[in-house]
Design a protein around this motif. Structure first.
Motif, PDB file in Angstrom:
ATOM      1  N   LEU A 218      85.464  82.554  -6.570  1.00  0.00           N
ATOM      2  CA  LEU A 218      85.996  81.743  -5.474  1.00  0.00           C
ATOM      3  C   LEU A 218      84.930  80.826  -4.882  1.00  0.00           C
ATOM      4  CD1 LEU A 218      88.282  84.269  -3.534  1.00  0.00           C
ATOM      5  CD2 LEU A 218      88.940  82.544  -5.228  1.00  0.00           C
ATOM      6  N   GLY A 219      83.657  81.110  -5.172  1.00  0.00           N
ATOM      7  CA  GLY A 219      82.580  80.233  -4.716  1.00  0.00           C
ATOM      8  C   GLY A 219      82.345  80.228  -3.218  1.00  0.00           C
ATOM      9  N   VAL A 220      82.632  81.354  -2.530  1.00  0.00           N
ATOM     10  CA  VAL A 220      82.412  81.419  -1.079  1.00  0.00           C
ATOM     11  C   VAL A 220      80.959  81.844  -0.850  1.00  0.00           C
ATOM     12  CG1 VAL A 220      83.290  82.272   1.127  1.00  0.00           C
ATOM     13  CG2 VAL A 220      84.818  82.127  -0.855  1.00  0.00           C
ATOM     14  N   ARG A 221      80.046  80.905  -0.998  1.00  0.00           N
ATOM     15  CA  ARG A 221      78.618  81.227  -0.977  1.00  0.00           C
ATOM     16  C   ARG A 221      78.098  81.578   0.412  1.00  0.00           C
ATOM     17  NH1 ARG A 221      79.347  77.175  -4.737  1.00  0.00           N
ATOM     18  NH2 ARG A 221      78.667  77.696  -6.859  1.00  0.00           N
ATOM     19  N   ASP A 222      78.833  81.181   1.450  1.00  0.00           N
ATOM     20  CA  ASP A 222      78.383  81.487   2.810  1.00  0.00           C
ATOM     21  C   ASP A 222      79.241  82.583   3.427  1.00  0.00           C
ATOM     22  OD1 ASP A 222      80.754  80.093   3.043  1.00  0.00           O
ATOM     23  OD2 ASP A 222      80.132  78.945   4.802  1.00  0.00           O
ATOM     24  N   GLY A 223      79.868  83.402   2.590  1.00  0.00           N
ATOM     25  CA  GLY A 223      80.793  84.411   3.103  1.00  0.00           C
ATOM     26  C   GLY A 223      80.176  85.335   4.123  1.00  0.00           C
ATOM     27  N   HIS A 224      78.930  85.781   3.879  1.00  0.00           N
ATOM     28  CA  HIS A 224      78.291  86.718   4.814  1.00  0.00           C
ATOM     29  C   HIS A 224      78.057  86.076   6.174  1.00  0.00           C
ATOM     30  CE1 HIS A 224      75.182  84.400   2.867  1.00  0.00           C
ATOM     31  NE2 HIS A 224      74.213  84.917   3.609  1.00  0.00           N
ATOM     32  N   VAL A 225      77.783  84.777   6.178  1.00  0.00           N
ATOM     33  CA  VAL A 225      77.577  84.066   7.447  1.00  0.00           C
ATOM     34  C   VAL A 225      78.911  83.843   8.153  1.00  0.00           C
ATOM     35  CG1 VAL A 225      76.605  82.011   8.537  1.00  0.00           C
ATOM     36  CG2 VAL A 225      75.520  82.970   6.491  1.00  0.00           C
ATOM     37  N   ARG A 226      79.935  83.479   7.376  1.00  0.00           N
ATOM     38  CA  ARG A 226      81.275  83.333   7.948  1.00  0.00           C
ATOM     39  C   ARG A 226      81.709  84.620   8.629  1.00  0.00           C
ATOM     40  NH1 ARG A 226      84.973  79.498   6.115  1.00  0.00           N
ATOM     41  NH2 ARG A 226      86.616  81.077   6.279  1.00  0.00           N
ATOM     42  N   GLY A 227      81.457  85.734   7.961  1.00  0.00           N
ATOM     43  CA  GLY A 227      81.862  87.019   8.520  1.00  0.00           C
ATOM     44  C   GLY A 227      81.131  87.343   9.805  1.00  0.00           C
ATOM     45  N   LEU A 228      79.814  87.112   9.825  1.00  0.00           N
ATOM     46  CA  LEU A 228      79.036  87.376  11.036  1.00  0.00           C
ATOM     47  C   LEU A 228      79.487  86.477  12.169  1.00  0.00           C
ATOM     48  CD1 LEU A 228      76.621  88.879  12.333  1.00  0.00           C
ATOM     49  CD2 LEU A 228      75.192  86.945  11.625  1.00  0.00           C
ATOM     50  N   ASN A 229      79.714  85.212  11.875  1.00  0.00           N
ATOM     51  CA  ASN A 229      80.157  84.281  12.914  1.00  0.00           C
ATOM     52  C   ASN A 229      81.525  84.676  13.473  1.00  0.00           C
ATOM     53  OD1 ASN A 229      77.830  82.757  12.697  1.00  0.00           O
ATOM     54  ND2 ASN A 229      78.718  81.261  11.293  1.00  0.00           N
TER      55      ASN A 229
END
Length: 465
Positions: A218-229
């Motif tokens: 899926l190419g969600v490379r910033d997933g961990h940041v999205r989750g924290l935000n």
């Protein structure tokens, strides 16, 4: 591991046409997203006793998971699926503790769909025919990449506080955005996470921390940041990671830092490797208490390490993993000014060899967050890599001599282990002792010292007599 869909179809073939087997939830969502499903939940209107009868003369094995909820696990070889009978749930008034106190079984799949968390997870696939059943436009949400409650959002989150965390996790892993009403209701009910067991809370947080690795396709490379935000936007940080939340607005010396302490921590977390993200996120939590107590941040590494142990224990991280995370935080300031003597730094590296790879990565992420850009590898990292190839003995077994050599020169018992360990530490800083002849000479000198000390002790004992 990918779901074996041939075995799934074989299982569906055991069900009668008037009570077909449906796959539901993440399996359907993932197929519609075009990614390989890794697990499967299945359901039908049949009771568990009926399922046992259907599977009696097959290779499938059924094991009860929760009879009250009509749930069991059906397996064959490496295939496994959780089966749940269609049902409706009711929850204790005023709580969101993830445990329904009332269950009613039903033949109505639409009613079953309304008890689920999000519309994208309430899509059903008739395994035999390949046809989808979708009562709340979950397929549309998947196309639009939206997370929307499967029923009234206030009811969805009021029933089960874990769903607030699942909202953040799915947003992080899938790159979906939360529907406005769904997000608002989740935020109003965020306090309900206190009713959830710490093991369930930690499991969700741990997945958010590495969310960018969940679905590589899926190419969600910033997933961990999205989750924290999203955790922050939902108001969950003060409840789950209050020490991190306390760093907001804590200014740092502009001479060295481009961000405040909170933003610095988030950036370090953003650019770090998945296996050190807990350490990267929490590495500076000691800065607030040290600043308030002494007016500066000296010693925040040691303070932060102890705080990390307490916080991760409260969240339910396994003890060994929590201690390793705390150790990284305790070490992250090592050789900060790169003025430690080389011999001392070599010994430090050997003493912390078990975490050096992760420590070097943490220092890289910390350096990036300090400057707001990539920085050269820290000296400790360069020296560690050099030591990996220059014959440095990281363990006694790396020495050119062993216990037999120590015994041959007269050492015995615990003295053998002591001598070899001392030799190892000396050889870390003196390359000559990595040669066999020099190492044997070291042991011979040690044996002579031990013998002299023993004889001196015996003489003293005779004189006392």
């Amino acid at each position: 591991m990918a779901v074996d869909e041939n075995v799934l179809k074989e299982l569906a073939g055991c069900f009668p046409p008037d009570a077909p087997l449906f796959a539901v939830g993440g399996f359907c969502r993932d197929k519609l997203l075009g990614v390989t499903p890794r697990d499967v939940d299945v359901c039908a209107k049949l009771a568990l006793d009926d399922i046992r009868t259907l599977l009696k003369n097959t290779d499938f094995v059924i094991s009860d998971r929760c009879l009250r909820l009509g749930t069991a696990v059906i397996s064959k070889d490496g295939f496994s699926a959780e089966y749940t009978r269609f049902r409706t749930d009711s929850y204790p008034e005023g709580k969101g503790d993830h445990r329904p106190d009332g269950v009613k079984f039903t033949d109505d799949m639409h009613a079953d769909a309304r008890r689920r968390d999000f519309a994208c997870n309430a899509v059903y696939l008739n395994v035999r025919t390949g046809e989808y059943a979708d009562f709340s436009d979950g397929k549309g949400d998947i196309r639009r990449k939206v997370l929307r409650a499967a029923d009234n959002p206030e009811k969805v989150f009021g029933e089960d506080g874990l769903r607030v965390l699942r909202l953040a996790r799915f947003a992080a892993e899938l790159g979906f955005d939360a529907d406005e009403d769904t997000f608002a209701a989740a935020k109003r009910n965020a306090w309900r996470v206190k009713d959830i067991t710490r093991e369930r809370v930690f499991a969700e947080l741990d997945k958010i921390i590495v969310a960018d690795t969940a679905y590589p396709d899926l190419g969600v490379r910033d997933g961990h940041v999205r989750g924290l935000n999203m955790l922050d936007a939902l108001g969950l940080l003060p409840l789950l990671l209050p020490e991190l939340d306390a760093l907001k607005g804590l200014q740092q010396s502009p001479k060295h830092h481009v961000f405040d302490a909170y933003r610095h921590s988030v950036v370090a977390y953003e650019v770090s490797a998945p296996d050190i993200r807990w350490a990267a996120l929490l590495h500076d939590i000691g800065k607030r208490p040290t600043m308030e107590r002494q007016g500066n941040m000296y010693g925040h590494d040691a303070v932060g390490a102890e705080m990390t142990k307490v916080r991760l224990a409260a969240l339910g991280m396994p003890k060994t993993r929590a201690e390793r995370t705390a150790k990284l935080i305790a070490c992250h300031m090592a050789d900060l000014k790169e003025d430690t003597s080389e011999n001392k730094l070599r010994l430090y590296i050997v003493d912390h060899a078990d975490v050096m790879e992760q420590l070097v990565e943490l220092k890289r992420a910390d350096g990036y967050a300090t400057k707001g850009r990539p920085v050269p590898e820290a000296r400790i990292g360069r020296l560690w890599r050099e030591m990996l190839h220059d014959g440095t003995p990281f363990a006694v077994t790396d020495l050119p001599v062993g216990g037999d050599d120590a015994a041959a020169v007269g050492l015995a018992g615990v003295e053998i282990g002591r001598a070899l360990d001392d030799l190892r530490r000396e050889a870390v800083v003196n390359p000559l002792l990595r040669e066999r002849d020099r190492a044997r000479e070291f042991l011979a000198r040690r044996a002579q010292k031990v013998l002299s000390a023993r004889e001196g002790g015996e003489d003293a004992h005779r004189r006392k007599k």
